[in-house]
Design an enzyme around this catalytic site. Structure first.
Site, PDB file in Angstrom:
ATOM      1  N   LYS A  60     119.275  20.963  97.237  1.00 27.07           N
ATOM      2  CA  LYS A  60     118.825  21.510  98.514  1.00 27.07           C
ATOM      3  C   LYS A  60     119.905  21.299  99.594  1.00 27.07           C
ATOM      4  O   LYS A  60     120.261  22.215 100.320  1.00 27.07           O
ATOM      5  CB  LYS A  60     117.511  20.832  98.923  1.00 27.07           C
ATOM      6  N   ASP A  78     112.723  24.110 101.587  1.00 23.22           N
ATOM      7  CA  ASP A  78     112.126  22.892 102.131  1.00 23.22           C
ATOM      8  C   ASP A  78     110.618  23.107 102.256  1.00 23.22           C
ATOM      9  O   ASP A  78     110.086  24.132 101.818  1.00 23.22           O
ATOM     10  CB  ASP A  78     112.763  22.529 103.481  1.00 23.22           C
TER      11      ASP A  78
END
Ligand code: SF4
Length: 214
Positions: A124, A142
């Site tokens: 991420k 997210d």
């Protein structure tokens, strides 16, 4: 989880996002790519506002891997102790600074694999850096994107990997670069976790969410 929206609906949604905010930007403060990597790594399980407060002074004195090493782990802790998991994060910031100096000539590498090899940098974080700094159409999922994607049907998926694939597979190429920020900002300010602002949402007629807050 809503069903995956079709091509034309998704194109209309992103056309509206683009019209409302043609060039969305992330909200994590940074002064160069090194401080961006550090800021994104620090933001895991913390808010951007909290990270920005902690890094305001830190980045004034340590905006390169060398300066971060000179500051040392205890020095980093002093600046970031208001954010979650600060001890572990400080350790990783020092370790990744050491690796950048020793193995990358003090520069931040720009492949996902090289970024992920750095301590404290996961997929991420790497995708945020690739997207924000190198303007690659990389998608970092997210909590906000996960929620918006599943409620609306823009990019539904049972876990973050599935949502990342749904974005890559279904969002037209011309919207891929900014998709990350449009979805995050939509989730943060409109499609909120507890009380989504469906009444003023610009895509409410296209969204599949069954429990709209109207
Ligand atoms: S209509 Fe409501 S649930 Fe759907 S995207 Fe907008 S804010 Fe979220």
């Amino acid at each position: 989880m809503a069903k995956q929206l079709d091509y034309h609906t998704i194109r209309e949604i992103f056309t509206r996002f683009q019209k409302a905010d043609p060039a969305p930007v992330g909200e994590l403060d940074h002064v160069n790519v090194f401080t961006l990597v550090v800021a994104v790594a620090l933001s895991a399980q913390s808010t951007d506002v909290g990270v920005n407060r902690a890094t305001r002074e830190l980045f004034k004195i340590a905006d390169t891997p060398e300066k971060m090493l000179a500051l040392g782990e205890e020095g980093v802790i002093e600046h970031i102790k208001t954010i979650g998991l600060f001890r572990n994060k400080a350790k990783n910031v020092i370790k990744l600074s050491r690796i950048l100096v020793d193995e990358y000539n003090s520069e931040v590498p720009n492949s996902r694999a090289a970024l992920i090899s750095l301590p404290g940098v996961g997929r991420k974080t790497a995708n945020v850096v690739l997207n924000m700094w190198w303007r690659a159409p990389a998608q970092a999922v997210d909590t906000h994107i996960f929620r918006v994607g599943n409620r609306s049907g823009i990019c539904p998926g049972k876990d973050v990997d599935a949502v990342e694939r749904a974005i890559e597979d279904n969002i037209p190429t011309d919207f891929q670069l900014h998709a990350h920020h449009w979805l995050i900002l939509h989730g943060r300010y409109h499609c909120k976790a507890r009380k989504p602002l469906c009444g003023t949402c610009i895509i409410r007629d296209l969204c599949e969410y069954k429990e709209k807050n109207l």
